[in-house]
Design an enzyme around this catalytic site. Structure first.
Site, short mmCIF file in Angstrom:
data_model
loop_
_atom_site.label_atom_id
_atom_site.label_comp_id
_atom_site.label_asym_id
_atom_site.label_seq_id
_atom_site.Cartn_x
_atom_site.Cartn_y
_atom_site.Cartn_z
NE ARG A 13 -10.33 1.37 4.14
CZ ARG A 13 -10.42 2.69 3.93
NH1 ARG A 13 -11.58 3.19 3.61
NH2 ARG A 13 -9.37 3.47 3.99
CB THR A 14 -7.26 -2.75 8.97
OG1 THR A 14 -7.19 -2.78 7.55
CG2 THR A 14 -6.80 -4.08 9.55
CE LYS B 7 8.33 7.32 27.00
NZ LYS B 7 7.79 6.56 28.12
NE ARG C 265 -2.56 -1.59 8.26
CZ ARG C 265 -3.52 -1.17 7.45
NH1 ARG C 265 -3.62 0.11 7.14
NH2 ARG C 265 -4.39 -2.02 6.93
CG HIS D 115 -4.11 -6.10 4.50
ND1 HIS D 115 -4.73 -6.52 5.67
CD2 HIS D 115 -4.55 -4.82 4.28
CE1 HIS D 115 -5.49 -5.55 6.13
NE2 HIS D 115 -5.40 -4.51 5.31
#
Ligand code: CP
Length: 312
Positions: free
Chosen positions: A56-57, A84, A105, A133
């Site tokens: 969703r986000t 890396k 996120r 959030h």
């Protein structure tokens, strides 16, 4: 009209005032009712950095940016040079060279605040650890306002994983701008982290309980959250609380006629699929509003004049 969002970061709901929410809601209304693409982000690029899974986000941000005439680039932990050994700080610095605004996120608390220090472009927190959030809260409050016609006066239960649920903390910070009664419903082992809500506790009327059934005839909003297996260090502890609350048809029958069920999603078994057709079920509408509330936020951060375009 003053645009307080212009070129600012959004790392915490604690930085938003009630006036900020009202501006976002008004702009969202205009975007939805205009039924047209605003070009306020034309030529601008959103950098999406997702180091945890998201449907969703991530996609609502991308869709919102396209809706406003902009474009997006994206990176995940699997595909980036963090594999890396490149640091998060360097990753953010580099992506901010290629973008005009970034959404991050990340599994760590504090990650978005750190990223804001590293980035030369505004950072939006798309979910940081168990901490916050913020853009979920904007859509949650917008959904309450649209579906209940108000936020002040509501009796709102937040149910499930209150210990690890980042949507829960952002939602409580957001609701502290309103006159609401909160019922925090969870198993004992998943109770709210009181230190995280210390500063807002005085502003909210809060009742804590392990039993949802006792309060159903009082509640206007039942905000259900998933018990998040991935946050438990000890999986045995997860299995002790799994399935603690199920909003099935029997629960729905006991709800007030005009009450609603929200959920940030994804869900597991806490809301069975046969509840989706109920008039109380608003969680898919809530997810849809996420595109438009995020468009409002992107437009205001990127384009100072958006606030005037939208009011004309
Ligand atoms: N509600 C929410 O944040 O969903 P995603 O994890 O799919 O982005």
């Amino acid at each position: 009209m003053v645009n307080r969002f212009f070129e600012r970061n959004l790392t915490s709901v604690r930085d938003l005032t009630r006036a900020d929410f009202e501006l976002l809601f008004n702009v969202t209304d205009k975007i939805i009712s205009h039924h047209a693409t605003y070009d306020v982000c034309r030529g601008k690029t959103l950098g999406c950095i997702f180091f945890e899974p998201s449907t969703r986000t991530r996609l609502s941000f991308e869709s919102a940016m396209l809706h406003l005439g902009g474009n997006t680039i994206e990176i995940s932990s699997i595909l980036s040079s963090t594999q890396k050994g490149e640091s998060l700080g360097d990753t953010i610095k580099i992506i901010s060279l290629y973008s005009d605004i970034l959404v991050l996120r990340h599994p760590l608390d504090g990650s978005s605040k750190f990223a804001a220090e590293m980035s030369t472009k505004p950072i939006i927190n798309g979910g940081s650890g168990t901490e916050e959030h913020p853009t979920q809260t904007i859509q949650d409050l917008y959904t309450m306002k649209k579906e209940m016609k108000k936020i002040d006066g509501l009796k709102i239960a937040i149910v499930g994983d209150l210990k690890y649920g980042r949507t829960v903390y952002s939602l409580l910070y957001g609701l502290s701008n309103y006159d609401v009664t909160i019922y925090l419903i969870s198993p004992e082992s998943l109770k709210i982290r009181t230190d995280s809500i210390y500063e807002i506790k005085k502003k909210l009327q809060i009742l804590e309980s392990t039993r949802l059934d006792d309060h159903l005839d009082d509640l206007d909003v039942i905000y259900v959250t998933r018990i998040q297996k991935e946050r438990f260090q000890d999986k045995e502890e997860y299995f002790k609380v799994k399935g603690s609350y199920t909003i099935d048809k029997n629960v729905v029958k006991k709800m007030k006629r005009k009450s609603i069920i929200l959920h940030p999603l994804p869900r597991l078994d806490e809301i069975p699929h046969n509840v989706d057709r109920s008039i109380h079920a608003k969680y898919f509408k809530q997810a849809e509003y996420g595109k438009y509330t995020r468009a409002a936020l992107l437009g205001l951060i990127i384009n100072n004049g958006f606030v005037n375009d939208i009011s004309s």
